[in-house]
Design a protein around this motif. Structure first.
Motif, PDB file in Angstrom:
ATOM      1  N   MET A 130       0.746  -1.225  -0.109  1.00 43.31           N
ATOM      2  CA  MET A 130      -0.145  -0.083   0.243  1.00 43.31           C
ATOM      3  C   MET A 130       0.848   1.238  -0.117  1.00 43.31           C
ATOM      4  N   ILE A 131       0.455   2.289  -0.802  1.00 43.85           N
ATOM      5  CA  ILE A 131       1.133   3.599  -0.749  1.00 43.85           C
ATOM      6  C   ILE A 131       0.214   4.089   0.408  1.00 43.85           C
ATOM      7  N   GLY A 132       1.010   4.850   1.390  1.00 44.97           N
ATOM      8  CA  GLY A 132       0.431   5.581   2.385  1.00 44.97           C
ATOM      9  C   GLY A 132       0.825   7.109   2.492  1.00 44.97           C
ATOM     10  N   VAL A 133      -0.052   8.210   2.972  1.00 47.53           N
ATOM     11  CA  VAL A 133       0.292   9.058   2.978  1.00 47.53           C
ATOM     12  C   VAL A 133      -0.304   9.864   4.305  1.00 47.53           C
ATOM     13  N   GLN A 134       0.175  10.632   4.999  1.00 47.32           N
ATOM     14  CA  GLN A 134      -0.658  11.201   6.291  1.00 47.32           C
ATOM     15  C   GLN A 134      -1.638  12.206   5.892  1.00 47.32           C
ATOM     16  N   TYR A 135      -2.717  12.289   6.778  1.00 43.50           N
ATOM     17  CA  TYR A 135      -3.865  13.178   6.340  1.00 43.50           C
ATOM     18  C   TYR A 135      -3.278  14.600   6.144  1.00 43.50           C
ATOM     19  N   TYR A 136      -2.223  14.917   7.290  1.00 49.09           N
ATOM     20  CA  TYR A 136      -1.792  16.430   7.359  1.00 49.09           C
ATOM     21  C   TYR A 136      -1.111  16.887   6.206  1.00 49.09           C
TER      22      TYR A 136
END
Length: 231
Positions: free
Chosen positions: A106-112
């Motif tokens: 999975m590619i993930g990124v913080q909501y921030y």
């Protein structure tokens, strides 16, 4: 869970799924690749949601748990799928538990970072809109499928969905499934599903043994299931 800090591999997955444009130049440096093994949780119901995940390889299952501890499987997902999209838009805790059914990337990124650099980025907003509306469409189809089709068709589809096989070249696969969960998922009784399992065993499609079901004829199940709408 394992984090892989390899931006080139992230870009390779984005390119493979033709979604390079959804993240702008400010967000891309904050993307990471995450791997989960079979049985690992990607996120758990009720926890604070902090990441948007894009499933680019593997299979996951989504389920909910009641206050009494009863679980209900809601769906099985393969790429391209997004986890945390509704939570991001609504700014709420995680709605459902998500678990890896196979090895998952999975590619993930913080909501921030999404809120800082992506809140006005039209391709990202369009992508989220497409994903969320597709989820509602599939949910409607699933509900209709459970009403309109016989248990044999629904159970064949379920067996194909829970399969962790990523290659059709393998024709046998052993699955540990909860008959109760399967019955709840496809909308039938435990007793009726047991009769269908007996029927499938007699027809040589599956074999039941000590809590496991051995899939012996995947093509036979595909012929019964038709379009596998549970994925």
């Amino acid at each position: 869970m394992k984090e892989i800090n390899d931006l080139e591999q992230v870009k390779s997955y984005l390119s493979a799924h033709q979604i390079e444009s959804i993240f702008n130049e400010q967000i891309i440096p904050h993307l990471s690749l995450y791997t989960f093994e079979h049985g690992e949780f990607i996120c758990s119901q009720g926890e604070a949601s902090q990441y948007l995940y894009v499933l680019v390889k593997g299979k996951i299952k989504v389920y909910t748990t009641s206050a009494e501890g009863r679980t209900l499987i809601l769906s099985f997902k393969t790429p391209l799928e997004v986890i945390g999209d509704i939570e991001y838009v609504q700014d709420i805790n995680i709605i459902n538990t998500v678990e890896a059914v196979s090895s998952v990337y999975m590619i993930g990124v913080q909501y921030y970072w999404l809120r800082k650099y992506g809140k006005d980025h039209a391709p990202l907003l369009q992508f989220l809109l497409d994903i969320i509306t597709q989820k509602f469409h599939l949910k409607t189809n699933s509900m209709s499928f459970n009403i309109l089709y016989p248990v044999e068709v629904r159970f064949a589809s379920y067996l194909l969905s829970v399969s962790i096989n990523e290659s059709d070249s393998m024709n046998k696969e052993q699955l540990r499934i909860s008959i109760k969960d399967a019955a709840n998922f496809i909308g039938t009784s435990y007793r009726h599903l047991n009769r269908v399992i007996g029927q499938f065993c007699t027809e040589g499609l599956i074999e039941r043994n000590k809590g496991f079901i051995l899939v012996k004829d995947r093509e036979g199940l595909r012929a019964i299931a038709g379009d596998n709408i549970y994925e």
